[in-house]
Structures are given as C-alpha cells and as structure tokens.
Design a protein around this motif. Structure first.
Motif, PDB file in Angstrom:
ATOM      1  N   GLU A 165       8.819   3.780 -36.753  1.00 29.02           N
ATOM      2  CA  GLU A 165       7.787   4.452 -37.537  1.00 29.02           C
ATOM      3  C   GLU A 165       8.053   5.949 -37.663  1.00 29.02           C
ATOM      4  OE1 GLU A 165       5.601   1.069 -35.336  1.00 29.02           O
ATOM      5  OE2 GLU A 165       7.232   2.471 -34.943  1.00 29.02           O
ATOM      6  N   LYS A 166       7.584   6.506 -38.780  1.00 29.95           N
ATOM      7  CA  LYS A 166       7.665   7.943 -39.012  1.00 29.95           C
ATOM      8  C   LYS A 166       6.306   8.448 -39.483  1.00 29.95           C
ATOM      9  CE  LYS A 166      12.553   8.022 -40.367  1.00 29.95           C
ATOM     10  NZ  LYS A 166      13.514   8.397 -41.458  1.00 29.95           N
ATOM     11  N   ASP A 167       6.045   9.717 -39.210  1.00 32.42           N
ATOM     12  CA  ASP A 167       4.829  10.394 -39.689  1.00 32.42           C
ATOM     13  C   ASP A 167       3.555   9.682 -39.267  1.00 32.42           C
ATOM     14  OD1 ASP A 167       6.548  12.180 -40.868  1.00 32.42           O
ATOM     15  OD2 ASP A 167       6.406  11.299 -42.866  1.00 32.42           O
ATOM     16  N   VAL A 168       3.515   9.186 -38.033  1.00 33.47           N
ATOM     17  CA  VAL A 168       2.308   8.526 -37.525  1.00 33.47           C
ATOM     18  C   VAL A 168       1.551   9.483 -36.613  1.00 33.47           C
ATOM     19  CG1 VAL A 168       3.324   6.226 -37.681  1.00 33.47           C
ATOM     20  CG2 VAL A 168       3.508   7.512 -35.538  1.00 33.47           C
ATOM     21  N   GLU A 229       0.300  14.564 -34.328  1.00 33.51           N
ATOM     22  CA  GLU A 229       0.305  14.140 -35.728  1.00 33.51           C
ATOM     23  C   GLU A 229       1.703  14.267 -36.316  1.00 33.51           C
ATOM     24  OE1 GLU A 229      -4.291  15.615 -36.666  1.00 33.51           O
ATOM     25  OE2 GLU A 229      -2.613  16.747 -37.470  1.00 33.51           O
ATOM     26  N   PHE A 230       2.020  13.377 -37.247  1.00 28.54           N
ATOM     27  CA  PHE A 230       3.311  13.378 -37.930  1.00 28.54           C
ATOM     28  C   PHE A 230       4.475  13.301 -36.927  1.00 28.54           C
ATOM     29  CE2 PHE A 230       0.850  14.694 -41.585  1.00 28.54           C
ATOM     30  CZ  PHE A 230       1.554  14.157 -42.655  1.00 28.54           C
ATOM     31  N   VAL A 231       4.384  12.337 -36.027  1.00 29.11           N
ATOM     32  CA  VAL A 231       5.463  12.135 -35.060  1.00 29.11           C
ATOM     33  C   VAL A 231       6.289  10.912 -35.452  1.00 29.11           C
ATOM     34  CG1 VAL A 231       4.176  13.201 -33.185  1.00 29.11           C
ATOM     35  CG2 VAL A 231       4.019  10.727 -33.521  1.00 29.11           C
ATOM     36  N   GLY A 232       7.456  10.787 -34.846  1.00 26.42           N
ATOM     37  CA  GLY A 232       8.305   9.623 -35.043  1.00 26.42           C
ATOM     38  C   GLY A 232       8.300   8.763 -33.790  1.00 26.42           C
ATOM     39  N   ILE A 233       8.621   7.488 -33.950  1.00 22.15           N
ATOM     40  CA  ILE A 233       8.712   6.549 -32.833  1.00 22.15           C
ATOM     41  C   ILE A 233      10.106   5.931 -32.846  1.00 22.15           C
ATOM     42  CG2 ILE A 233       7.667   4.566 -31.667  1.00 22.15           C
ATOM     43  CD1 ILE A 233       5.686   6.867 -32.151  1.00 22.15           C
ATOM     44  N   ARG A 234      10.778   6.005 -31.718  1.00 19.58           N
ATOM     45  CA  ARG A 234      12.102   5.406 -31.647  1.00 19.58           C
ATOM     46  C   ARG A 234      12.201   4.528 -30.413  1.00 19.58           C
ATOM     47  NH1 ARG A 234      16.179  10.371 -29.879  1.00 19.58           N
ATOM     48  NH2 ARG A 234      15.239  10.772 -27.821  1.00 19.58           N
ATOM     49  N   LYS A 235      13.098   3.546 -30.488  1.00 17.06           N
ATOM     50  CA  LYS A 235      13.303   2.635 -29.366  1.00 17.06           C
ATOM     51  C   LYS A 235      14.484   3.125 -28.553  1.00 17.06           C
ATOM     52  CE  LYS A 235      13.349  -2.244 -28.189  1.00 17.06           C
ATOM     53  NZ  LYS A 235      13.330  -3.640 -28.688  1.00 17.06           N
TER      54      LYS A 235
END
Length: 262
Positions: A165-168, A229-235
């Motif tokens: 996900e991006k910008d969550v 706000e507006f963070v990214g999620i990476r595995k």
C-alpha cells in the motif's frame, strides 16, 4: 451609559478569547486573542480552492478559504538571523487543489488543533500569489485557522495490511521509540532516521521514520497516540513495516485514543 448589547458582546469576546489562547498554546497576548475572537465573529467572504485556483481573488490582497484538507506536510524547522522559524505546506481542495504555505504560529496551529487529512477548515487572511504551477496562498502574522468539520475518512487496520500500500493513514499507540540517528545523504546533506513501534489493538508494527518524519521521535513517548498520514507499507520477510518520510505527516495527539482499541 453603555448599551447592554455592547456589554454582552464584549463579555462574549472575552470568553471566546480563552479558546483562542488555548488554540495558540498560550503563546499569544490577551489583547491579540480578543482581536482574533472579534474577527472570527464577523461574517466574511470565503472561497473554495477551486475558486481561488480560477483566480476569482486576483484583485484581493488577502482572502479566506474554506475547503477539505487534502494533504498536510511535516513542518520544516530552521534558523534565520538567530531566530527559530517553522514553515509548512498544506493542500486544500477536492476537485481542484491549492497549496498554502504557513509560517511559525500558523504552522504550529495545524498540530495544536489536531487538524487531519479530510478535515474541513477555514484559513483566514491568506495572500494569493503566483506560484510555479499556478495560484498559491501564503499565510502571515494575521492568518487564523478554524476547523469546521472533522474528517470522515477511515484509517487503515494494521492487521489487514498487505505490504504493497501507498499513501495510507494509520493510527496507533506508541509501544517503543528509538533515538534519532543521523547520516549524510547522497547530496551531502545531514538527515535523520528513527524507528518506533505502534499498536492499534489488532496488530503491532514497526514504523521507520526518515528525514522530516524522524524529528517526531524526539517528541514521542511510549503510551502516546500517533497518526501517520500518506505513509507506505512494505513487507520485510514475514513482517510488515510502515515507512514515513518527507512526503508523509506525523501527528502526536492523545485525542486519537478514541479512534482505536489499543
């Protein structure tokens, strides 16, 4: 002999000035607070971001804008002529957006009022100017900010993140926070990085904070509630990690507690 209406109005202004002083974190005189309270009572023309973008305010030195918050950036803190300054940009609008540059007190009010992405706000006394991509707005010493309506936008459930996900937006309680570490980037500039761990009652994730976001590590304590706000999620392996940088926004506000089950 004073008119009873005038006395009542003065008492009302004096009462509302207390709220203004709280808005400014006590960093304002009683006289200035009463002036701001008096100005807030007066009905004034307000424009939307789309109207200002269409240059309907081209003949105005200052304007008032009411619209949804699309984006808030972390403040940039620097020193000039021996004085600490703070500058930040926020973006308002839905169909058409406009950028507002806020300075010092007005910049700090965004966090003190707990303003978030999706809130509807009014910015009084901002100056239209020509920017690189069109009309922009600049705040000044008389700029005031009022939240009209809170955001209805949802934030992510940490346990449902997939890692791409991006910008969550995420909200959580701080479990732990590391000190800021500094490094020299490829451009030769000093930059910071820090990690914290947050929980929303469903999952516990690490958040890597880079550059302007890393500065908030100095203000965080275990038990605090934060919104990113507006963070990214990476595995990373079997785990997920939140990444926040210069394009993100960090808000530390314990009123966020009611929004999660942690």
């Amino acid at each position: 002999m004073e008119d009873i209406t005038e006395v009542d109005e003065r008492r009302d202004v004096s009462k509302k000035a207390c709220g203004v002083i709280n808005d400014y974190g006590g960093m304002i005189s009683r006289g200035d607070a009463e002036r701001i309270a008096r100005e807030r009572q007066q009905p004034r023309q307000k424009y939307t971001a789309a109207e200002i973008s269409a240059a309907v305010t081209k003949d105005l030195d200052t304007a008032n804008i009411e619209d949804r918050v699309y984006r808030i950036f972390n403040p940039k803190v620097f020193e000039k002529n021996g004085r600490k300054r703070q500058r930040r940009e926020i973006v308002l609008g839905e169909s058409r957006c406009i950028t507002i540059t806020l300075w010092d007190n007005a910049s700090g009010m965004i966090d003190r009022l707990g303003i978030e992405r999706g809130d509807r706000i009014v910015c009084y006394n901002v100056s239209p100017r020509k920017g690189v991509s069109g009309t922009e707005l600049a705040g000044g010493s008389s700029t005031q900010i009022v939240r009209v309506a809170p955001s209805s936008a949802p934030h992510a459930d940490l346990s449902r993140l997939k890692g791409d996900e991006k910008d969550v937006d995420v909200i959580g309680r701080v479990v732990s926070v590391d000190p800021i570490r500094y490094f020299t980037d490829l451009g030769g500039r000093l930059a910071g990085v820090s990690n914290c761990t947050i929980s929303d009652g469903h999952a516990t994730l690490r958040m890597a904070m880079w550059r302007s976001s890393s500065a908030y590590a100095a203000e965080m304590h275990p038990g605090d509630y934060v919104k990113a706000e507006f963070v990214g999620i990476r595995k990373t392996g079997e785990a997920f990690e939140i990444t926040a940088g210069d394009s993100s926004r960090i808000l530390i506000n314990n009123a966020l507690k009611s929004r999660i089950k942690a």
